[in-house]
Design an enzyme around this catalytic site. Structure first.
Site, PDB file in Angstrom:
ATOM      1  N   GLU A  72      23.388  18.963-100.076  1.00  0.00           N
ATOM      2  CA  GLU A  72      23.519  19.123 -98.600  1.00  0.00           C
ATOM      3  C   GLU A  72      23.295  17.795 -97.772  1.00  0.00           C
ATOM      4  OE1 GLU A  72      26.043  21.226 -96.411  1.00  0.00           O
ATOM      5  OE2 GLU A  72      26.147  21.565 -98.612  1.00  0.00           O
ATOM      6  N   LEU A 100       5.554  28.949 -92.970  1.00  0.00           N
ATOM      7  CA  LEU A 100       5.222  27.418 -92.981  1.00  0.00           C
ATOM      8  C   LEU A 100       5.824  27.470 -91.550  1.00  0.00           C
ATOM      9  CD1 LEU A 100       6.048  26.954 -95.754  1.00  0.00           C
ATOM     10  CD2 LEU A 100       8.709  25.905 -95.319  1.00  0.00           C
ATOM     11  N   ALA A 119      12.173  28.095 -96.964  1.00  0.00           N
ATOM     12  CA  ALA A 119      13.767  27.861 -96.173  1.00  0.00           C
ATOM     13  C   ALA A 119      14.523  28.438 -96.041  1.00  0.00           C
ATOM     14  CB  ALA A 119      13.903  26.168 -96.448  1.00  0.00           C
ATOM     15  N   TYR A 137      21.337  22.059 -91.094  1.00  0.00           N
ATOM     16  CA  TYR A 137      20.554  22.432 -92.346  1.00  0.00           C
ATOM     17  C   TYR A 137      20.577  20.851 -93.207  1.00  0.00           C
ATOM     18  CZ  TYR A 137      19.318  23.394 -97.411  1.00  0.00           C
ATOM     19  OH  TYR A 137      18.710  23.509 -98.496  1.00  0.00           O
ATOM     20  N   GLY A 146      12.127  34.106-103.471  1.00  0.00           N
ATOM     21  CA  GLY A 146      13.496  33.762-103.104  1.00  0.00           C
ATOM     22  C   GLY A 146      13.977  33.367-104.706  1.00  0.00           C
ATOM     23  N   GLN A 147      15.353  33.267-104.593  1.00  0.00           N
ATOM     24  CA  GLN A 147      16.239  32.976-106.311  1.00  0.00           C
ATOM     25  C   GLN A 147      14.912  31.917-107.388  1.00  0.00           C
ATOM     26  OE1 GLN A 147      20.626  31.729-107.397  1.00  0.00           O
ATOM     27  NE2 GLN A 147      19.286  30.120-107.205  1.00  0.00           N
ATOM     28  N   SER A 185      17.919  18.422-100.967  1.00  0.00           N
ATOM     29  CA  SER A 185      19.558  19.242-100.768  1.00  0.00           C
ATOM     30  C   SER A 185      20.490  17.929-101.293  1.00  0.00           C
ATOM     31  CB  SER A 185      19.563  20.367-100.611  1.00  0.00           C
ATOM     32  OG  SER A 185      20.778  20.777-100.035  1.00  0.00           O
ATOM     33  N   LEU A 212       9.700  25.652-101.568  1.00  0.00           N
ATOM     34  CA  LEU A 212      10.562  25.691-102.084  1.00  0.00           C
ATOM     35  C   LEU A 212      11.172  27.285-100.757  1.00  0.00           C
ATOM     36  CD1 LEU A 212      10.848  27.536-105.664  1.00  0.00           C
ATOM     37  CD2 LEU A 212      11.079  25.085-104.600  1.00  0.00           C
ATOM     38  N   GLY A 262       8.178  30.092-100.871  1.00  0.00           N
ATOM     39  CA  GLY A 262       9.482  30.795-100.706  1.00  0.00           C
ATOM     40  C   GLY A 262       9.437  31.190-102.269  1.00  0.00           C
TER      41      GLY A 262
END
Ligand code: NAP
Ligand code: F7E
Length: 329
Positions: free
Chosen positions: A126, A58, A81, A147, A12-13, A124, A79, A9
């Site tokens: 979440e 992945l 996903a 998620y 990504g950010q 996370s 990281l 990842g």
């Protein structure tokens, strides 16, 4: 001795901020990148000469094992996903394949290639879902999206490999963290970009979903520091990483519009199509354990974060206008 890290990842950010942090600490940095028909390395183009990218996915066990063999890392940060919650309802199976089973693939590759590698899993907030705040390492998990369910699988897979094989495997339960590099689909960046475009006359209105949801928003640069700290600890543990301050989406919108001297009531309408099938209403993390054990604390406040995002989106949109040759008056 120079340490080596492999980041999944990395495009990504968080991957981009983590790569910068590890380079600043003298690491050799490898990143796993999946094949794409177009260039997708915008966030890491400024460090392209300092890192090594390895093709892999992945979804593909062999490519993960190959990446470990090629990079011989001391640390792996997982990281990668499918990270957009809304998409997890329209692509629940794919989200499970990437975000849940992907973790097992990486753990299994570590176990077979070199179980001494230290492993960070991007868990996370979440996973807490409907559990009321303040959420800590001891709070119940009750995810509200495919998620969140997938992240919970990855979380317990990480704990299970630690307990089964004695691996140095840690889970960071990170609350929302944002930056000017955040994907445009997430609410903070959607708002900062729309505010910039409205201010510059490129957009008339912004539609939004649930204005009452509350999130604990921090700065991604502060949060990747916590990831690294977890892997330097004496023993592998799981940590909540959060600011401890929760704001509603309405407060986010109000703050962002005020930065450019506008009143959001004049521009924002709610679109029921943007509401989610099940919502996470109220997140506010308690990161006392990370503060105590790792010495971690965030530096950037909510107001500074929103300010930096709006400012960068104003600059970016001005550059786009300038490149198109349009009149900026
Ligand atoms: P992001 O910007 O969406 O980046 C996700 C990364 O995963 C991208 O580099 C993406 O590659 C890669 N990826 C997706 N599927 C892949 C696959 N099958 N194989 C290889 N790479 C794949 O996410 P982020 O905000 O940086 O978040 C990083 C991690 O932290 C994610 O696991 C996310 O779920 C988790 N997390 C984020 C937050 C947050 O607030 N940001 C909070 C808690 C946890 P492409 O560039 O090719 O798409
Ligand atoms: O939504 C509400 C939406 O998509 C935040 C990911 O990084 O953090 C992120 O997940 C809130 C939700 O992030 C819009 O309903 C209202 O209540 O920015 P978001 P998220 O779902 O919290 C966690 C910790 C992760 O792990 C995830 O990977 O904002 N909301 N109106 C909206 N959200 C979006 N995206 N767009 C709207 O128009």
């Amino acid at each position: 001795m120079t340490k080596t890290a492999l980041i999944t990842g990395i495009t990504g950010q968080d991957g981009s901020y983590l790569a910068e942090l590890l380079l600043s600490k003298g690491y050799k940095v490898y990143g796993l990148v999946r094949r794409s028909s177009s260039v997708n390395v915008e966030r890491i183009s400024h460090i392209a000469n300092d890192i090594t990218l390895i093709p892999g996915d992945l979804l593909d066990q062999t490519s993960i094992a190959n990446a470990i063999r090629q990079s011989q890392p001391d640390e792996i940060y997982n990281l990668a996903a499918q990270s957009f919650v809304a998409t997890s309802w329209s692509q629940p199976e794919l989200t499970g394949q990437f975000t849940a089973l992907g973790v097992t693939r990486v753990l299994e590759a570590i176990r077979t290639e070199n179980p001494k590698i230290r492993f960070y899993q991007a868990s996370s907030s979440e996973m807490f879902g409907s559990t009321p705040p303040p959420q800590t390492e001891k709070s119940l998990f009750h995810p509200r999206s495919p998620y969140g369910v997938s992240k919970l699988y990855g979380h317990f897979a990480t704990i299970n490999y630690r307990e089964s094989y004695g691996m140095f495997a840690c889970s960071g339960i990170l609350f929302n963290h944002e930056s000017p590099r955040r994907g445009l689909e997430f609410v903070t960046r959607k708002v900062s970009n729309c505010v910039a475009q409205i201010k510059l006359g490129l957009l008339d209105k912004m539609t939004i979903g649930n204005l009452d949801a509350r999130r604990d928003w921090g700065f991604a640069g502060d949060y990747v520091r916590a990831m690294w700290m977890m892997l330097q600890a004496d023993k592998p543990e799981d940590y909540v990483i959060a600011t401890g301050i929760s704001k509603s989406v309405r407060e986010l919108v109000d703050t962002a519009f005020k930065i450019v001297d506008l009143d959001y009531h004049d521009y924002v309408t709610v679109d029921p199509a943007l509401l989610r099938p099940a919502e996470v209403d109220f997140l506010c993390g308690d990161a006392s354990y990370a503060r105590e054990k790792l010495g971690w604390a965030p530096d950037v406040t909510f107001e500074q974060l929103v300010q930096s995002m709006v400012k960068e989106d104003l600059q970016r949109n001005r550059r786009i206008i300038a490149a198109s040759g349009a009149d900026l008056r």
